[in-house]
Design a protein around this motif. Structure first.
Motif, short mmCIF file in Angstrom:
data_model
loop_
_atom_site.label_atom_id
_atom_site.label_comp_id
_atom_site.label_asym_id
_atom_site.label_seq_id
_atom_site.Cartn_x
_atom_site.Cartn_y
_atom_site.Cartn_z
N MET A 94 -3.40 8.88 -6.65
CA MET A 94 -2.18 8.12 -6.40
C MET A 94 -2.39 6.67 -6.80
O MET A 94 -3.36 6.02 -6.39
CB MET A 94 -1.78 8.23 -4.93
CG MET A 94 -0.38 7.73 -4.64
SD MET A 94 0.24 8.17 -2.98
CE MET A 94 0.73 9.88 -3.25
N SER A 95 -1.47 6.14 -7.61
CA SER A 95 -1.65 4.81 -8.17
C SER A 95 -0.30 4.20 -8.49
O SER A 95 0.56 4.86 -9.12
CB SER A 95 -2.50 4.88 -9.45
OG SER A 95 -2.45 3.68 -10.18
N LYS A 96 -0.11 2.94 -8.09
CA LYS A 96 1.16 2.26 -8.39
C LYS A 96 1.40 2.15 -9.89
O LYS A 96 2.53 2.25 -10.36
CB LYS A 96 1.16 0.87 -7.74
CG LYS A 96 1.37 0.89 -6.25
CD LYS A 96 1.21 -0.49 -5.64
CE LYS A 96 -0.25 -0.90 -5.57
NZ LYS A 96 -0.46 -2.15 -4.83
N SER A 97 0.32 1.95 -10.65
CA SER A 97 0.47 1.78 -12.09
C SER A 97 0.97 3.06 -12.76
O SER A 97 1.56 3.00 -13.84
CB SER A 97 -0.86 1.34 -12.71
OG SER A 97 -1.85 2.33 -12.55
N LEU B 255 0.83 -1.20 0.00
CA LEU B 255 0.00 0.00 0.00
C LEU B 255 0.87 1.26 0.00
O LEU B 255 2.03 1.24 0.41
CB LEU B 255 -0.93 0.00 1.22
CG LEU B 255 -1.91 -1.17 1.32
CD1 LEU B 255 -2.76 -1.04 2.57
CD2 LEU B 255 -2.79 -1.27 0.08
N HIS B 256 0.26 2.36 -0.44
CA HIS B 256 0.97 3.64 -0.46
C HIS B 256 0.29 4.62 0.49
O HIS B 256 -0.73 4.31 1.13
CB HIS B 256 1.06 4.19 -1.89
CG HIS B 256 -0.24 4.27 -2.62
ND1 HIS B 256 -1.29 5.07 -2.22
CD2 HIS B 256 -0.68 3.64 -3.75
CE1 HIS B 256 -2.29 4.95 -3.06
NE2 HIS B 256 -1.96 4.07 -4.00
N ILE B 257 0.84 5.82 0.59
CA ILE B 257 0.33 6.79 1.55
C ILE B 257 -1.08 7.27 1.19
O ILE B 257 -1.81 7.74 2.07
CB ILE B 257 1.28 7.99 1.72
CG1 ILE B 257 1.52 8.70 0.37
CG2 ILE B 257 2.61 7.53 2.33
CD1 ILE B 257 2.33 9.99 0.51
N GLY B 258 -1.48 7.15 -0.07
CA GLY B 258 -2.85 7.48 -0.42
C GLY B 258 -3.82 6.52 0.25
O GLY B 258 -4.87 6.93 0.78
N HIS B 259 -3.49 5.21 0.22
CA HIS B 259 -4.30 4.23 0.94
C HIS B 259 -4.33 4.54 2.44
O HIS B 259 -5.37 4.46 3.08
CB HIS B 259 -3.71 2.81 0.77
CG HIS B 259 -3.76 2.28 -0.63
ND1 HIS B 259 -2.63 1.86 -1.29
CD2 HIS B 259 -4.80 2.08 -1.48
CE1 HIS B 259 -2.97 1.42 -2.50
NE2 HIS B 259 -4.27 1.55 -2.63
N TYR B 260 -3.16 4.87 2.96
CA TYR B 260 -3.04 5.05 4.40
C TYR B 260 -3.86 6.24 4.89
O TYR B 260 -4.70 6.10 5.80
CB TYR B 260 -1.56 5.24 4.77
CG TYR B 260 -1.35 5.55 6.24
CD1 TYR B 260 -1.51 4.58 7.21
CD2 TYR B 260 -1.00 6.84 6.64
CE1 TYR B 260 -1.32 4.87 8.55
CE2 TYR B 260 -0.80 7.15 7.97
CZ TYR B 260 -0.98 6.15 8.92
OH TYR B 260 -0.80 6.46 10.25
N VAL C 210 4.14 7.33 -3.02
CA VAL C 210 5.11 7.07 -1.95
C VAL C 210 4.59 5.85 -1.22
O VAL C 210 3.52 5.89 -0.62
CB VAL C 210 5.25 8.26 -0.98
CG1 VAL C 210 6.14 7.88 0.20
CG2 VAL C 210 5.81 9.48 -1.69
N MET C 211 5.31 4.74 -1.30
CA MET C 211 4.87 3.51 -0.67
C MET C 211 5.15 3.55 0.83
O MET C 211 6.13 4.16 1.28
CB MET C 211 5.59 2.31 -1.29
CG MET C 211 5.48 2.22 -2.81
SD MET C 211 3.77 2.18 -3.41
CE MET C 211 3.23 0.58 -2.79
N LEU C 212 4.28 2.91 1.60
CA LEU C 212 4.49 2.87 3.04
C LEU C 212 5.81 2.22 3.40
O LEU C 212 6.45 2.58 4.39
CB LEU C 212 3.34 2.10 3.72
CG LEU C 212 1.96 2.76 3.68
CD1 LEU C 212 0.92 1.85 4.33
CD2 LEU C 212 1.97 4.12 4.36
N LEU D 246 -3.84 13.04 -4.14
CA LEU D 246 -3.41 12.90 -5.52
C LEU D 246 -2.01 12.29 -5.55
O LEU D 246 -1.29 12.29 -4.56
CB LEU D 246 -3.39 14.26 -6.22
CG LEU D 246 -4.73 14.98 -6.36
CD1 LEU D 246 -4.52 16.34 -7.01
CD2 LEU D 246 -5.72 14.15 -7.16
N GLY D 247 -1.64 11.80 -6.72
CA GLY D 247 -0.29 11.32 -6.90
C GLY D 247 0.70 12.47 -6.95
O GLY D 247 0.32 13.65 -6.95
N LEU D 248 1.98 12.15 -7.00
CA LEU D 248 3.01 13.18 -7.00
C LEU D 248 3.04 13.98 -8.30
O LEU D 248 3.73 14.98 -8.38
CB LEU D 248 4.38 12.54 -6.73
CG LEU D 248 4.50 11.83 -5.37
CD1 LEU D 248 5.90 11.28 -5.20
CD2 LEU D 248 4.13 12.76 -4.23
#
Length: 358
Positions: free
Chosen positions: A227-230, A44-49, A235-237, A219-221
């Motif tokens: 924010m999306s891994k794809s 997960l990334h900080i958007g999920h968190y 920023v990943m946790l 939002l993503g960077l």
């Protein structure tokens, strides 16, 4: 029959119900059973968190009964290759526990390990029409995001599967964002129709409420997309402090040196301020005023610093958990046992209502 697209089920109505539930949680959370979860597509990334995971921990700690589904079957709703699904499940479990989900107080389980949950889809499918499913805006959005023109059967019936996820354990509370409200309303319709058609009017399945989060959209960077891994804008946790700083330094901003919080006209800068606000527990306007004319470089360094400070305990716990994958799957096995007991009991009663016990 009621349609999930009726105007009475507007966002305003859902918000009013959500506000009442937050008040109930503060007064007495007993009787509330929350069901939520994620598709296991990796860490997960900080958007999920900031968007959901931290809030789940808050609800767990407030005394709300918590069920978390690792929706492994839903990985194949809109993709042909699932990749290392076991590895993705492990990463998701690691982030859950590192963030504060307590397996002694929360039940974590997987779709594929609970057959009775999935069997509920059959009677539930008898309660919806094809046009209702095709009108669901969330399904349309998922189809567009997957870049497909033809809708597969699993994606079309995704809202029904989600209803089974929620109702098998008699969940009555689902934390969601505004875009997920059509799914929750479809679940409410399915519960109502089952009670009317098969349960003789008895309120066997609850009509769950959406608990709308007050967490801002992260939002993503790139400052443009979610924010999306794809998209590589995360920023990943699990990232270390140096990698976090490098990622934040690459975040898109604008040419105006003075820092102001203006989400409409300066979304990239506003997004960094939002991240800093969530990590530091300060208003974004206050942070903007403090940085002032020192520019985006100063904002990026501050954002990385408060992010790293906030995430330090989570990352330390994550490092410990990574050393013991056996424990992670023990947690999952225990959760699957509890979920199977609940699903078996629900399905047994459903079969009784339908006259299918021989």
């Amino acid at each position: 029959m009621t349609s999930p697209n009726d105007t009475r089920t507007s966002y305003d109505t859902a918000q009013q119900r959500s506000d009442r539930i937050w008040s109930q949680i503060e007064a007495d959370p007993s009787g509330l059973r929350m069901l939520t979860g994620d598709r296991p597509t990796g860490a997960l990334h900080i958007g999920h968190y900031f968007g959901s995971l931290r809030n789940r921990v808050r609800l767990q700690d407030a005394g709300v009964e918590t069920w978390l589904i690792v929706a492994d079957y839903q990985v194949i709703t809109d993709r042909e290759v699932i990749g290392d699904i076991k590895g993705s499940v492990r990463e998701l479990l690691t982030d859950y526990l590192a963030a504060g989900i307590d397996p002694e107080r929360s039940t974590i389980f997987t779709h594929s390990a609970v057959p009775a949950l999935n069997q509920l889809m059959l009677p539930f499918l008898s309660l919806v029409t094809q046009p209702e499913l095709e009108r669901n805006p969330t399904v349309k959005a998922e189809l567009a995001a997957a870049g497909r023109s033809a809708m597969g059967g699993l994606l079309l019936t995704y809202p029904v599967h989600q209803a089974a996820d929620i109702l098998f354990c008699h969940g009555n509370l689902v934390p969601v964002g505004k875009d997920q409200l059509p799914h929750i309303e479809q679940t409410r319709v399915i519960a109502r129709r089952f009670n009317e058609r098969y349960a003789g009017g008895e309120e066997f399945f609850p009509e769950p409420d959406a608990l709308l989060s007050d967490a801002p959209t992260i939002l993503g960077l790139d400052g443009e997309h979610k924010m999306s891994k794809s998209r590589g804008n995360t920023v990943m946790l699990r990232m270390d402090p140096d990698e976090t700083l490098k990622r934040i330094k690459k975040a898109k901003t604008d040419a105006d040196r003075r820092i102001t919080f203006d989400p409409e006209n300066r979304p990239e800068v506003a997004n960094l301020l939002t991240l800093a606000s969530q990590a530091a527990g300060r208003a974004p306007e206050e942070i903007a005023e403090e940085i002032g004319d020192r520019g985006a470089g100063t904002l990026k360094i501050y954002t990385a610093e408060v992010l790293n400070e906030h995430l330090a305990p989570l990352r330390a716990r994550r490092a410990e958990l990574e050393q013991d994958p056996g424990y992670l799957f023990e947690v999952l096995r225990a959760g699957n046992e509890r979920a199977n007991a609940a699903a078996d009991a629900t399905l047994a009663t459903v079969r009784e209502f339908m006259g299918m016990v021989y």
